[in-house]
Design a protein around this motif. Structure first.
Motif, PDB file in Angstrom:
ATOM      1  N   THR A  63      -3.893 -11.913  17.906  1.00  0.00           N
ATOM      2  CA  THR A  63      -4.752 -11.137  17.013  1.00  0.00           C
ATOM      3  C   THR A  63      -4.128  -9.768  16.733  1.00  0.00           C
ATOM      4  N   LEU A  64      -3.610  -9.131  17.782  1.00  0.00           N
ATOM      5  CA  LEU A  64      -2.961  -7.829  17.605  1.00  0.00           C
ATOM      6  C   LEU A  64      -1.728  -7.940  16.710  1.00  0.00           C
ATOM      7  N   ARG A  65      -0.918  -8.997  16.910  1.00  0.00           N
ATOM      8  CA  ARG A  65       0.269  -9.203  16.062  1.00  0.00           C
ATOM      9  C   ARG A  65      -0.134  -9.429  14.603  1.00  0.00           C
ATOM     10  N   LYS A  66      -1.165 -10.213  14.400  1.00  0.00           N
ATOM     11  CA  LYS A  66      -1.642 -10.484  13.051  1.00  0.00           C
ATOM     12  C   LYS A  66      -2.140  -9.192  12.400  1.00  0.00           C
ATOM     13  N   ASN A  67      -2.923  -8.422  13.141  1.00  0.00           N
ATOM     14  CA  ASN A  67      -3.417  -7.143  12.619  1.00  0.00           C
ATOM     15  C   ASN A  67      -2.261  -6.180  12.324  1.00  0.00           C
ATOM     16  N   GLU A  68      -1.261  -6.194  13.200  1.00  0.00           N
ATOM     17  CA  GLU A  68      -0.100  -5.328  13.002  1.00  0.00           C
ATOM     18  C   GLU A  68       0.669  -5.736  11.747  1.00  0.00           C
ATOM     19  N   GLN A  69       0.808  -7.033  11.504  1.00  0.00           N
ATOM     20  CA  GLN A  69       1.482  -7.506  10.303  1.00  0.00           C
ATOM     21  C   GLN A  69       0.699  -7.113   9.040  1.00  0.00           C
ATOM     22  N   LEU A  70      -0.629  -7.231   9.109  1.00  0.00           N
ATOM     23  CA  LEU A  70      -1.461  -6.812   7.977  1.00  0.00           C
ATOM     24  C   LEU A  70      -1.321  -5.313   7.729  1.00  0.00           C
ATOM     25  N   PHE A  71      -1.340  -4.536   8.829  1.00  0.00           N
ATOM     26  CA  PHE A  71      -1.175  -3.091   8.721  1.00  0.00           C
ATOM     27  C   PHE A  71       0.169  -2.752   8.078  1.00  0.00           C
ATOM     28  N   GLU A  72       1.231  -3.410   8.532  1.00  0.00           N
ATOM     29  CA  GLU A  72       2.565  -3.145   7.977  1.00  0.00           C
ATOM     30  C   GLU A  72       2.627  -3.498   6.490  1.00  0.00           C
ATOM     31  N   ALA A  73       2.030  -4.621   6.120  1.00  0.00           N
ATOM     32  CA  ALA A  73       2.016  -5.032   4.708  1.00  0.00           C
ATOM     33  C   ALA A  73       1.226  -4.027   3.875  1.00  0.00           C
ATOM     34  N   ASP A  74       0.049  -3.611   4.368  1.00  0.00           N
ATOM     35  CA  ASP A  74      -0.756  -2.617   3.656  1.00  0.00           C
ATOM     36  C   ASP A  74      -0.006  -1.290   3.539  1.00  0.00           C
ATOM     37  N   ALA A  75       0.632  -0.874   4.627  1.00  0.00           N
ATOM     38  CA  ALA A  75       1.379   0.385   4.628  1.00  0.00           C
ATOM     39  C   ALA A  75       2.537   0.332   3.640  1.00  0.00           C
ATOM     40  N   LYS A  76       3.228  -0.790   3.598  1.00  0.00           N
ATOM     41  CA  LYS A  76       4.345  -0.945   2.660  1.00  0.00           C
ATOM     42  C   LYS A  76       3.858  -0.894   1.215  1.00  0.00           C
ATOM     43  N   LYS A  77       2.775  -1.609   0.939  1.00  0.00           N
ATOM     44  CA  LYS A  77       2.220  -1.614  -0.413  1.00  0.00           C
ATOM     45  C   LYS A  77       1.733  -0.216  -0.797  1.00  0.00           C
ATOM     46  N   ALA A  78       1.049   0.462   0.114  1.00  0.00           N
ATOM     47  CA  ALA A  78       0.560   1.819  -0.154  1.00  0.00           C
ATOM     48  C   ALA A  78       1.719   2.779  -0.412  1.00  0.00           C
ATOM     49  N   THR A  79       2.793   2.651   0.354  1.00  0.00           N
ATOM     50  CA  THR A  79       3.964   3.509   0.168  1.00  0.00           C
ATOM     51  C   THR A  79       4.578   3.290  -1.205  1.00  0.00           C
ATOM     52  N   GLU A  80       4.717   2.032  -1.613  1.00  0.00           N
ATOM     53  CA  GLU A  80       5.270   1.723  -2.934  1.00  0.00           C
ATOM     54  C   GLU A  80       4.386   2.277  -4.045  1.00  0.00           C
ATOM     55  N   LEU A  81       3.078   2.115  -3.901  1.00  0.00           N
ATOM     56  CA  LEU A  81       2.158   2.613  -4.925  1.00  0.00           C
ATOM     57  C   LEU A  81       2.144   4.136  -4.976  1.00  0.00           C
ATOM     58  N   LEU A  82       2.228   4.774  -3.829  1.00  0.00           N
ATOM     59  CA  LEU A  82       2.306   6.239  -3.804  1.00  0.00           C
ATOM     60  C   LEU A  82       3.556   6.728  -4.522  1.00  0.00           C
ATOM     61  N   TYR A  83       4.648   6.048  -4.301  1.00  0.00           N
ATOM     62  CA  TYR A  83       5.901   6.411  -4.968  1.00  0.00           C
ATOM     63  C   TYR A  83       5.735   6.301  -6.485  1.00  0.00           C
ATOM     64  N   ARG A  84       5.158   5.193  -6.954  1.00  0.00           N
ATOM     65  CA  ARG A  84       4.938   5.005  -8.393  1.00  0.00           C
ATOM     66  C   ARG A  84       3.966   6.033  -8.946  1.00  0.00           C
ATOM     67  N   LEU A  85       2.898   6.312  -8.209  1.00  0.00           N
ATOM     68  CA  LEU A  85       1.916   7.284  -8.669  1.00  0.00           C
ATOM     69  C   LEU A  85       2.511   8.682  -8.759  1.00  0.00           C
ATOM     70  N   ASP A  86       3.394   9.029  -7.828  1.00  0.00           N
ATOM     71  CA  ASP A  86       4.026  10.344  -7.870  1.00  0.00           C
ATOM     72  C   ASP A  86       4.879  10.508  -9.112  1.00  0.00           C
ATOM     73  N   PHE A  87       5.557   9.437  -9.544  1.00  0.00           N
ATOM     74  CA  PHE A  87       6.433   9.544 -10.699  1.00  0.00           C
ATOM     75  C   PHE A  87       5.725   9.244 -12.013  1.00  0.00           C
ATOM     76  N   GLU A  88       4.724   8.395 -11.988  1.00  0.00           N
ATOM     77  CA  GLU A  88       4.083   7.997 -13.229  1.00  0.00           C
ATOM     78  C   GLU A  88       2.783   8.736 -13.507  1.00  0.00           C
ATOM     79  N   ILE A  89       2.155   9.275 -12.479  1.00  0.00           N
ATOM     80  CA  ILE A  89       0.926  10.033 -12.660  1.00  0.00           C
ATOM     81  C   ILE A  89       1.095  11.353 -11.907  1.00  0.00           C
ATOM     82  N   PRO A  90       1.558  12.395 -12.595  1.00  0.00           N
ATOM     83  CA  PRO A  90       1.871  13.641 -11.908  1.00  0.00           C
ATOM     84  C   PRO A  90       0.667  14.366 -11.319  1.00  0.00           C
ATOM     85  N   CYS A  91      -0.487  14.280 -11.979  1.00  0.00           N
ATOM     86  CA  CYS A  91      -1.646  14.981 -11.435  1.00  0.00           C
ATOM     87  C   CYS A  91      -2.921  14.285 -11.904  1.00  0.00           C
TER      88      CYS A  91
END
Length: 189
Positions: A14-42
Motif C-alpha cells: 500500500t505504501l509503495r502504491k501510494n508512493e508511486q501515485l505521489f511521484e506521478a502526481d508530483a511529476k505531472k504537477a511539476t510539468e504543469l507548473l513549468y508550462r504555466l510559468d511560461f504560458e501564463i505569466p500572471c
C-alpha cells in the motif's frame, strides 16, 4: 507471526502504491507548473499554489485541478493566437501602406475570422488586388481583379490592361514578401 507478516507485506504494498501515485502526481504537477510559468505569466497564482501543494505531496492531484489547468492553458493559447493574428494584421497593413497601397478597407477581424478584402494602388483605375484569408489554414491568397464597370472596359485593349495590372502587382510582390520577412512575418509561396 504469519498473520503479522502478511499484514506488514500488505502495508508495504500500500505504501509503495501510494508512493508511486505521489511521484506521478508530483511529476505531472511539476510539468504543469513549468508550462504555466511560461504560458501564463500572471493571474493564475492560486492555481500555481495548488499545483505546488500537489508537487510536495500535501494534496492529491484531482480531476477538478486537471480541468482548471487545462482551461487556463487553453485560454492562454487562444490569447497568444489572437495576439499573433493581430500582429500579423498590423504587419501586413503597414507593409502594404508603405508600398503605396490603399489599405483603408482592410478589416480588423480579417486575419482572425477570415474573409476577403480588396485593396489597390493609386492609378490602377478599375483594378485591385483581392486578398482572401483563411486563418484556420494559415493561408492568404492574392488575386488581381478588374472591377465591373461600363461596357467601354470590355474593349480589345482590356486584355492588355489586365496583363499590365497583373504585372504591376507581381513586380512588387517580392518586395512585399521581403518587407514582411524583415518585419518578422515569414511567408511561403
Amino acid at each position: 507471526f504469519s498473520a503479522l507478516l502478511t499484514e506488514i507485506r500488505l502495508q508495504v504494498q500500500t505504501l509503495r502504491k501510494n508512493e508511486q501515485l505521489f511521484e506521478a502526481d508530483a511529476k505531472k504537477a511539476t510539468e504543469l507548473l513549468y508550462r504555466l510559468d511560461f504560458e501564463i505569466p500572471c493571474g493564475e497564482e492560486p492555481l500555481k499554489q495548488r499545483l505546488e501543494l500537489v508537487r510536495v505531496g500535501a494534496i492529491p492531484f484531482s480531476v477538478e485541478l486537471d480541468t482548471l489547468v487545462t482551461a487556463a492553458l487553453n485560454k492562454s493559447e487562444q490569447t497568444a493566437k489572437a495576439e499573433l493574428q493581430a500582429s500579423a494584421t498590423e504587419i501586413i497593413k503597414a507593409t502594404l501602406a508603405d508600398l503605396g497601397y490603399d489599405v483603408a478597407p482592410i478589416e480588423e477581424t480579417l486575419f482572425a475570422k477570415g474573409g476577403k478584402v480588396f485593396f489597390r494602388k493609386t492609378g490602377w483605375n478599375d483594378y485591385c488586388v483581392k486578398l482572401t484569408v483563411r486563418p484556420g489554414e494559415s493561408k492568404m491568397n492574392f488575386n488581381v481583379v478588374r472591377l465591373e464597370s461600363s461596357q467601354s472596359v470590355r474593349e480589345v485593349k482590356s486584355r492588355d490592361s489586365d496583363l499590365a495590372a497583373e504585372n504591376a502587382w507581381c513586380s512588387g510582390y517580392q518586395q512585399f514578401v521581403d518587407t514582411l520577412a524583415a518585419r518578422g512575418l515569414d511567408t511561403n509561396l
